[in-house]
Design a protein around this motif. Structure first.
Motif, PDB file in Angstrom:
ATOM      1  N   GLU A  41       0.731  -1.134  -0.075  1.00  0.00           N
ATOM      2  CA  GLU A  41      -0.174  -0.004   0.040  1.00  0.00           C
ATOM      3  C   GLU A  41       0.687   1.224  -0.006  1.00  0.00           C
ATOM      4  O   GLU A  41       1.861   1.249   0.840  1.00  0.00           O
ATOM      5  CB  GLU A  41      -1.063  -0.016   1.226  1.00  0.00           C
ATOM      6  CG  GLU A  41      -1.815   1.012   1.236  1.00  0.00           C
ATOM      7  CD  GLU A  41      -2.722   1.194   2.556  1.00  0.00           C
ATOM      8  OE1 GLU A  41      -3.517   2.281   2.750  1.00  0.00           O
ATOM      9  OE2 GLU A  41      -2.635   0.209   3.395  1.00  0.00           O
ATOM     10  N   ALA A  42       0.612   2.312  -0.794  1.00  0.00           N
ATOM     11  CA  ALA A  42       1.341   3.526  -0.835  1.00  0.00           C
ATOM     12  C   ALA A  42       0.774   4.286   0.298  1.00  0.00           C
ATOM     13  O   ALA A  42      -0.387   4.532   0.293  1.00  0.00           O
ATOM     14  CB  ALA A  42       0.970   4.122  -2.210  1.00  0.00           C
ATOM     15  N   THR A  43       1.899   4.613   1.168  1.00  0.00           N
ATOM     16  CA  THR A  43       1.275   5.509   2.411  1.00  0.00           C
ATOM     17  C   THR A  43       2.473   6.575   2.635  1.00  0.00           C
ATOM     18  O   THR A  43       3.605   6.474   1.821  1.00  0.00           O
ATOM     19  CB  THR A  43       1.126   4.603   3.512  1.00  0.00           C
ATOM     20  OG1 THR A  43       2.617   4.173   3.776  1.00  0.00           O
ATOM     21  CG2 THR A  43       0.363   3.489   3.321  1.00  0.00           C
ATOM     22  N   PRO A  44       2.140   7.625   3.316  1.00  0.00           N
ATOM     23  CA  PRO A  44       3.194   8.850   3.485  1.00  0.00           C
ATOM     24  C   PRO A  44       4.430   8.069   4.272  1.00  0.00           C
ATOM     25  O   PRO A  44       5.522   8.508   3.788  1.00  0.00           O
ATOM     26  CB  PRO A  44       2.460   9.884   4.386  1.00  0.00           C
ATOM     27  CG  PRO A  44       0.973   9.512   4.071  1.00  0.00           C
ATOM     28  CD  PRO A  44       0.856   8.183   3.632  1.00  0.00           C
ATOM     29  N   LEU A  45       4.025   7.107   5.122  1.00  0.00           N
ATOM     30  CA  LEU A  45       5.164   6.527   5.967  1.00  0.00           C
ATOM     31  C   LEU A  45       6.152   5.703   4.910  1.00  0.00           C
ATOM     32  O   LEU A  45       7.505   5.638   5.108  1.00  0.00           O
ATOM     33  CB  LEU A  45       4.586   5.796   7.126  1.00  0.00           C
ATOM     34  CG  LEU A  45       5.814   5.266   7.810  1.00  0.00           C
ATOM     35  CD1 LEU A  45       6.693   6.260   8.373  1.00  0.00           C
ATOM     36  CD2 LEU A  45       5.208   4.355   9.061  1.00  0.00           C
ATOM     37  N   ALA A  46       5.418   4.859   4.195  1.00  0.00           N
ATOM     38  CA  ALA A  46       6.372   4.072   3.248  1.00  0.00           C
ATOM     39  C   ALA A  46       7.134   4.847   2.256  1.00  0.00           C
ATOM     40  O   ALA A  46       8.278   4.574   1.928  1.00  0.00           O
ATOM     41  CB  ALA A  46       5.167   3.208   2.575  1.00  0.00           C
ATOM     42  N   ALA A  47       6.525   6.112   1.658  1.00  0.00           N
ATOM     43  CA  ALA A  47       7.273   6.770   1.020  1.00  0.00           C
ATOM     44  C   ALA A  47       8.697   7.642   1.851  1.00  0.00           C
ATOM     45  O   ALA A  47       9.578   7.449   0.908  1.00  0.00           O
ATOM     46  CB  ALA A  47       6.404   7.994   0.414  1.00  0.00           C
ATOM     47  N   TYR A  48       8.496   7.742   2.922  1.00  0.00           N
ATOM     48  CA  TYR A  48       9.522   8.242   3.729  1.00  0.00           C
ATOM     49  C   TYR A  48      10.749   7.236   4.137  1.00  0.00           C
ATOM     50  O   TYR A  48      11.718   7.359   3.894  1.00  0.00           O
ATOM     51  CB  TYR A  48       9.113   8.860   5.038  1.00  0.00           C
ATOM     52  CG  TYR A  48      10.244   9.288   5.839  1.00  0.00           C
ATOM     53  CD1 TYR A  48      10.955  10.295   5.746  1.00  0.00           C
ATOM     54  CD2 TYR A  48      10.758   8.358   7.042  1.00  0.00           C
ATOM     55  CE1 TYR A  48      12.303  10.735   6.485  1.00  0.00           C
ATOM     56  CE2 TYR A  48      11.917   8.675   7.583  1.00  0.00           C
ATOM     57  CZ  TYR A  48      12.565   9.720   7.440  1.00  0.00           C
ATOM     58  OH  TYR A  48      13.539   9.932   8.101  1.00  0.00           O
ATOM     59  N   GLU A  49      10.080   5.817   4.204  1.00  0.00           N
ATOM     60  CA  GLU A  49      10.950   4.875   4.809  1.00  0.00           C
ATOM     61  C   GLU A  49      11.867   4.415   3.254  1.00  0.00           C
ATOM     62  O   GLU A  49      12.798   3.994   3.432  1.00  0.00           O
ATOM     63  CB  GLU A  49      10.208   3.503   5.021  1.00  0.00           C
ATOM     64  CG  GLU A  49       9.640   3.841   6.326  1.00  0.00           C
ATOM     65  CD  GLU A  49       8.587   2.593   6.795  1.00  0.00           C
ATOM     66  OE1 GLU A  49       7.974   2.058   5.917  1.00  0.00           O
ATOM     67  OE2 GLU A  49       8.523   2.480   8.102  1.00  0.00           O
ATOM     68  N   GLN A  50      11.221   5.065   2.151  1.00  0.00           N
ATOM     69  CA  GLN A  50      11.931   4.534   0.808  1.00  0.00           C
ATOM     70  C   GLN A  50      13.350   5.466   0.934  1.00  0.00           C
ATOM     71  O   GLN A  50      14.293   5.121   0.220  1.00  0.00           O
ATOM     72  CB  GLN A  50      11.140   4.644  -0.364  1.00  0.00           C
ATOM     73  CG  GLN A  50      12.050   4.529  -1.681  1.00  0.00           C
ATOM     74  CD  GLN A  50      11.261   4.335  -3.111  1.00  0.00           C
ATOM     75  OE1 GLN A  50      10.261   3.595  -2.987  1.00  0.00           O
ATOM     76  NE2 GLN A  50      10.932   5.315  -3.834  1.00  0.00           N
ATOM     77  N   ILE A  51      13.083   6.667   1.540  1.00  0.00           N
ATOM     78  CA  ILE A  51      14.344   7.497   1.437  1.00  0.00           C
ATOM     79  C   ILE A  51      15.306   7.062   2.406  1.00  0.00           C
ATOM     80  O   ILE A  51      16.621   7.150   1.848  1.00  0.00           O
ATOM     81  CB  ILE A  51      13.661   8.898   2.030  1.00  0.00           C
ATOM     82  CG1 ILE A  51      12.717   9.764   1.227  1.00  0.00           C
ATOM     83  CG2 ILE A  51      15.189   9.812   1.840  1.00  0.00           C
ATOM     84  CD1 ILE A  51      12.181  11.059   1.737  1.00  0.00           C
ATOM     85  N   ARG A  88      19.852   7.086   2.296  1.00  0.00           N
ATOM     86  CA  ARG A  88      20.103   7.165   3.603  1.00  0.00           C
ATOM     87  C   ARG A  88      20.972   8.512   3.851  1.00  0.00           C
ATOM     88  O   ARG A  88      20.625   9.182   4.969  1.00  0.00           O
ATOM     89  CB  ARG A  88      20.862   6.112   4.307  1.00  0.00           C
ATOM     90  CG  ARG A  88      21.044   6.216   5.609  1.00  0.00           C
ATOM     91  CD  ARG A  88      20.116   6.407   6.650  1.00  0.00           C
ATOM     92  NE  ARG A  88      20.465   6.668   8.014  1.00  0.00           N
ATOM     93  CZ  ARG A  88      20.808   7.851   8.414  1.00  0.00           C
ATOM     94  NH1 ARG A  88      21.088   8.723   7.685  1.00  0.00           N
ATOM     95  NH2 ARG A  88      21.367   7.704   9.610  1.00  0.00           N
ATOM     96  N   SER A  89      21.748   9.138   3.024  1.00  0.00           N
ATOM     97  CA  SER A  89      22.743   9.922   3.163  1.00  0.00           C
ATOM     98  C   SER A  89      21.793  11.229   3.333  1.00  0.00           C
ATOM     99  O   SER A  89      22.264  12.549   3.593  1.00  0.00           O
ATOM    100  CB  SER A  89      23.791  10.254   2.009  1.00  0.00           C
ATOM    101  OG  SER A  89      23.151  10.611   0.753  1.00  0.00           O
ATOM    102  N   GLY A 105      15.759  14.945  10.267  1.00  0.00           N
ATOM    103  CA  GLY A 105      15.396  15.642   9.050  1.00  0.00           C
ATOM    104  C   GLY A 105      15.732  15.054   7.639  1.00  0.00           C
ATOM    105  O   GLY A 105      16.560  14.096   7.531  1.00  0.00           O
ATOM    106  N   VAL A 106      15.179  15.836   6.524  1.00  0.00           N
ATOM    107  CA  VAL A 106      15.357  15.359   5.097  1.00  0.00           C
ATOM    108  C   VAL A 106      16.152  16.645   4.522  1.00  0.00           C
ATOM    109  O   VAL A 106      15.647  17.604   4.657  1.00  0.00           O
ATOM    110  CB  VAL A 106      14.009  14.937   4.259  1.00  0.00           C
ATOM    111  CG1 VAL A 106      14.541  14.849   2.989  1.00  0.00           C
ATOM    112  CG2 VAL A 106      13.410  13.833   5.138  1.00  0.00           C
ATOM    113  N   LYS A 107      17.244  16.392   3.977  1.00  0.00           N
ATOM    114  CA  LYS A 107      18.326  17.289   3.366  1.00  0.00           C
ATOM    115  C   LYS A 107      17.775  17.263   2.218  1.00  0.00           C
ATOM    116  O   LYS A 107      17.474  16.401   1.130  1.00  0.00           O
ATOM    117  CB  LYS A 107      19.723  16.826   3.432  1.00  0.00           C
ATOM    118  CG  LYS A 107      20.418  16.814   4.845  1.00  0.00           C
ATOM    119  CD  LYS A 107      21.759  16.624   4.437  1.00  0.00           C
ATOM    120  CE  LYS A 107      22.051  15.228   4.287  1.00  0.00           C
ATOM    121  NZ  LYS A 107      23.505  14.915   4.374  1.00  0.00           N
ATOM    122  N   LEU A 108      17.420  18.914   1.409  1.00  0.00           N
ATOM    123  CA  LEU A 108      16.759  19.018   0.269  1.00  0.00           C
ATOM    124  C   LEU A 108      17.812  19.770  -0.785  1.00  0.00           C
ATOM    125  O   LEU A 108      17.371  20.017  -1.813  1.00  0.00           O
ATOM    126  CB  LEU A 108      15.743  19.872   0.440  1.00  0.00           C
ATOM    127  CG  LEU A 108      14.500  19.653   1.414  1.00  0.00           C
ATOM    128  CD1 LEU A 108      13.352  20.595   1.687  1.00  0.00           C
ATOM    129  CD2 LEU A 108      13.962  18.119   1.103  1.00  0.00           C
TER     130      LEU A 108
END
Length: 240
Positions: A135-145, A150-151, A163-166
């Motif tokens: 299932e596509a979820t916001p958390l699953a999308a974050y976990e893919q990062i 990982r860097s 945080g997520v570096k942009l």
């Protein structure tokens, strides 16, 4: 074989065994050794559950967005890097406060896009499709990062934030613990923070002291093993 030859062979065999054991441990752990990655996902899920009405699907970028309580900026993260047209992780923000402070959008660097009264800044992570057919979820999308890039996941010790570096010093950060800054043992009053590198904006004409709705302030960061004070545009929120 003489004694020296036997000793060298034994040492070599022991080294190979140690490498094999380390590899087996890492494989068995299945990434569980990454404490920051695991805890960042857990705390990100807490943020998502705290402001669910601010979390929406973002079809254009094949992912999700989290909108600030004041509506002035969104953090967007793609769940399918093969679909996202420009960036995979980004901020989309209201340009009006910066335009009023002197911004000439034509002078912004390539990582910025200006459109319909908005500014977007971010970075591309890759071209991968989702790692699973779940299932596509916001958390699953974050976990893919976390799992694939990982860097781009950061821990900001001073604020006790993940945080997520942009790219180019821009970030989206959130509290490790929404109740307490566990590093300083103080009340955590910055549950989420949208972070912009002010330098490209200042170079494009912005007077940093005149930007309404954003705080222009020094922030402690680690660079090259040293703690430095650098200025950022910050939009922090206490969600409790």
């Amino acid at each position: 074989m003489n004694k020296n030859g036997k000793l060298i062979a034994a040492v070599g065999a022991a080294a190979v065994l140690v490498v094999a054991i380390i590899a087996a441990v890492i494989q068995t752990a299945g990434g569980n050794l990454d404490v920051v990655g695991k805890q960042s996902a857990e705390s990100f899920e807490t943020i998502l559950n705290t402001i669910p009405d601010n979390v929406k699907a973002d079809e254009i970028n094949g992912g999700w967005s989290l909108t600030a309580p004041d509506g002035g900026v969104r953090f967007i993260w793609s769940g399918d890097y093969s679909q996202s047209p420009l960036h995979d992780v980004m901020l989309e923000l209201d340009a009006a406060p910066f335009t009023a402070a002197g911004l000439d959008a034509d002078k912004l660097p390539d990582q910025y896009t200006a459109y319909d009264g908005m500014l977007m800044v971010g970075t591309k992570l890759g071209t991968e499709k989702p790692a699973s057919n779940g299932e596509a979820t916001p958390l699953a999308a974050y976990e893919q990062i976390v799992n694939k890039h990982r860097s781009f996941i950061n821990y900001h010790m001073d604020l006790d934030h993940y945080g997520v570096k942009l790219g180019d010093g821009n970030m989206f950060e959130w509290a490790k613990n929404m109740e307490t800054n566990t590093v300083k043992n103080l009340d955590q009053d910055k549950d989420i923070v949208f972070v912009l590198n002010p330098e490209p904006l200042i170079a494009a004409g912005v007077d940093p002291e005149k930007v309404e709705g954003w705080v222009y302030a020094p922030v402690s960061v680690m660079e090259g093993g040293k703690t430095l004070e650098v200025y950022k545009f910050l939009k922090p929120f206490n969600l409790k």
